[in-house]
Design an enzyme around this catalytic site. Structure first.
Site, mmCIF file in Angstrom:
data_model
loop_
_atom_site.group_PDB
_atom_site.id
_atom_site.type_symbol
_atom_site.label_atom_id
_atom_site.label_comp_id
_atom_site.label_asym_id
_atom_site.label_seq_id
_atom_site.Cartn_x
_atom_site.Cartn_y
_atom_site.Cartn_z
ATOM 1 C CB SER A 18 27.553 47.715 40.172
ATOM 2 O OG SER A 18 26.781 47.673 39.007
ATOM 3 C CG HIS A 45 29.612 48.410 44.097
ATOM 4 N ND1 HIS A 45 30.133 47.773 43.017
ATOM 5 C CD2 HIS A 45 29.990 47.671 45.172
ATOM 6 C CE1 HIS A 45 30.818 46.712 43.410
ATOM 7 N NE2 HIS A 45 30.730 46.611 44.719
ATOM 8 C CG ASP A 138 32.865 43.745 45.441
ATOM 9 O OD1 ASP A 138 33.441 42.849 46.076
ATOM 10 O OD2 ASP A 138 32.150 44.615 45.975
#
Ligand SMILES: C[S@@+](CC[C@H](N)C(=O)[O-])C[C@H]1O[C@@H](n2cnc3c(N)ncnc32)[C@H](O)[C@@H]1O
Lengths: 193, 281
Positions: A18, A45, A138
């Site tokens: 992330s 991300h 995720d």
């Protein structure tokens, strides 16, 4: 390393993390040599509108060139590829990428699941995946798929990261090959060379 | 938005996908056989989950026997996301560098290939209007999908998109206010019909149909990424045939002509904004 581990089996390294794992990724890239044997494909991300700056920030530490691939670009060893802002990055065949603007997956685009699942489908047991820290789920399904297809899975030790939802979600869903802290992950990836 | 697969537990083989695309081609004349496999497969899995269909075989049966379901299927597997002034820097570039070139021509033809719900068309109409060229433009807008074409012709969008539309517009060096171009009614934005009244909306399938007119400017943005390289090559040839010499082609922000067979027939006008020019017949 376990007896059955054969590093030649792996043709691509995929990494998911992330936004908060940026410093870890930067450290990993700092340690990998400029002639690294594998392509390094990363989904991190990132903010939807931030088109610039990310690649440049990673380039500062990386010894390999860092690129945001265009659709159907070739996948080459000793290159770092990062998913562009607001696009899913997929591995279309063992040799090239595809991009997509399909809906968010796990609230994310790019999504780690999308990258990892496409890697597992295209490269079967030739994928080696690393999932770093993060605050959502995720990547878990992607890790599962890579495991099922016979690839190798490494998860950052949840006990050693500030945001452990992401690695923990993967561990809850699928068996993995290694659970390592960042320094061990770096050593492991250097050994793959 | 659709519900996403909570588990990637449906296994589809390449063989299944081939059977599916063959059936669709034979029955309906749509050719999905050369769509990029990685994302096409995800779309099919999504369709199976959405309708609770267990296998590709059952999906094929349903498609073959239910043409209404097939319309929905097309809508489900194609990606229709678009925005007004998507990639604002691109539209700003058109305003500053390309529109002045069009301005030297007494009239000019524009094609929005794969226009989806038409935001791209309205964006260009607004630019042309603000630069005083709208009355000289002959415009076609096409898509494979009847439902989005209808929406495009109506120039009607959900109100929740307005903030994004405004933000994008502000980044194009606007000469007006976006408010001048729409009214809001019942939670929807209705753009001024004058922005689309000159546009011919037509069904056109880039995978099977041929060129139908010659253009000075073609938009073909964010659709090629769903095609494999064979189909991309076909489309580049079609677009090349549809352009006047010296005509422009605009691709999506992450699309590229580098790998295409006829890339030498185009010149890169702007690498970042993905604008190309036809320089050879
Ligand atoms: C993501 S939208 C792009 C809209 C707009 N050009 C933009 O860039 O925002 C992609 C569109 O391509 C259309 N499409 C997909 N396959 C096509 C084909 N074979 N021929 C024509 N249009 C197609 C879809 O229906 C969808 O509306």
């Amino acid at each position: 390393m376990s007896g059955s581990f054969n590093k030649e089996q792996y043709h691509v390294l995929v990494i998911g993390g992330s936004a908060g794992s940026f410093p870890s990724v930067s450290r990993i890239l700092e340690h990998l040599p400029n002639d690294y044997r594998l392509p390094v494909v990363m989904c991190l991300h990132r903010l939807r509108d931030k088109r610039e700056g990310f690649k440049e920030a990673l380039e500062i530490k990386s010894k390999m060139p860092v690129c945001e691939p265009n659709d159907k670009d070739l996948i080459l060893p000793a290159h770092v590829y990062i998913a562009p802002a607001n696009y899913h990055l997929l591995i279309e065949t063992p040799h090239f990428f595809a991009l997509a603007t399909t809906e968010l997956v796990q609230y994310s685009r790019p999504s780690i699941d999308v990258l990892f699942e496409s890697a597992a489908d295209a490269l079967k047991s030739n994928v080696l995946a690393v999932l770093l820290s993060g605050a959502n789920r995720d990547g878990a399904l992607g890790m599962k798929r890579i495991h099922v297809k016979g690839g190798y899975t490494v998860v950052q030790d949840p006990a050693t990261c500030s945001m452990n939802t992401m690695p923990q979600a993967a561990l809850d869903l699928t068996p993995v090959d290694r659970i390592l802290d960042l320094d061990r992950i770096i050593e492991f990836l250097i050994d793959l060379h | 938005m659709f519900n996403l697969p909570s588990e990637y537990d449906i296994e589809i083989e390449l063989d299944d996908l081939n059977k599916l695309t063959d059936a669709v081609l034979t029955k309906y004349g749509y050719d999905f056989g050369n769509y990029a496999m990685s994302s096409f497969k995800r779309r099919i899995i999504m369709v199976l989950k959405k309708h609770g269909i267990k296998t590709v075989e059952l999906l094929i049966q349903k498609i073959l026997h239910d043409s209404q379901f097939f319309e929905q299927f097309i809508l489900d597997i194609t990606v229709n996301t678009t925005e007004l002034f998507r990639d604002p820097s691109f539209f700003r570039y058109l305003r500053e560098k390309i529109i002045p070139v069009l301005n030297t021509r007494p009239e000019f033809n524009i094609w929005h290939a794969a226009c989806s719900s038409g935001e791209e068309v309205i964006s260009m109409s607004i630019l042309l209007h603000e630069e005083g060229l709208l009355s000289r433009a002959k415009v076609y807008a096409t898509d494979i999908n009847h439902a989005v074409l209808k929406r495009a012709a109506e120039a009607r969008y959900p109100l929740r998109n307005l903030e994004l539309f405004k933000q994008n517009y502000e980044l194009t060096m606007p000469k007006g206010k976006l408010e001048d171009y729409y009214i809001v009614k019942d939670n929807e934005i209705y753009f001024d019909p004058a922005l689309v009244s000159h546009v011919k909306f037509k069904h056109h399938d880039l995978a099977v149909d041929h060129h139908f007119f010659k253009f000075d400017f073609i938009f073909c943005r964010n659709v090629l990424i769903y095609f494999n390289q064979d189909l991309q090559n076909r489309v580049f040839e079609l677009l090349h045939n549809s352009l006047f010499l010296g005509g422009f082609l605009a691709l999506g922000a992450k699309e590229s002509m580098v790998w295409c067979r006829i890339s030498d027939k185009f010149e890169v006008v702007n690498e970042i904004e993905k604008v190309y020019k036809k320089i050879k017949l």
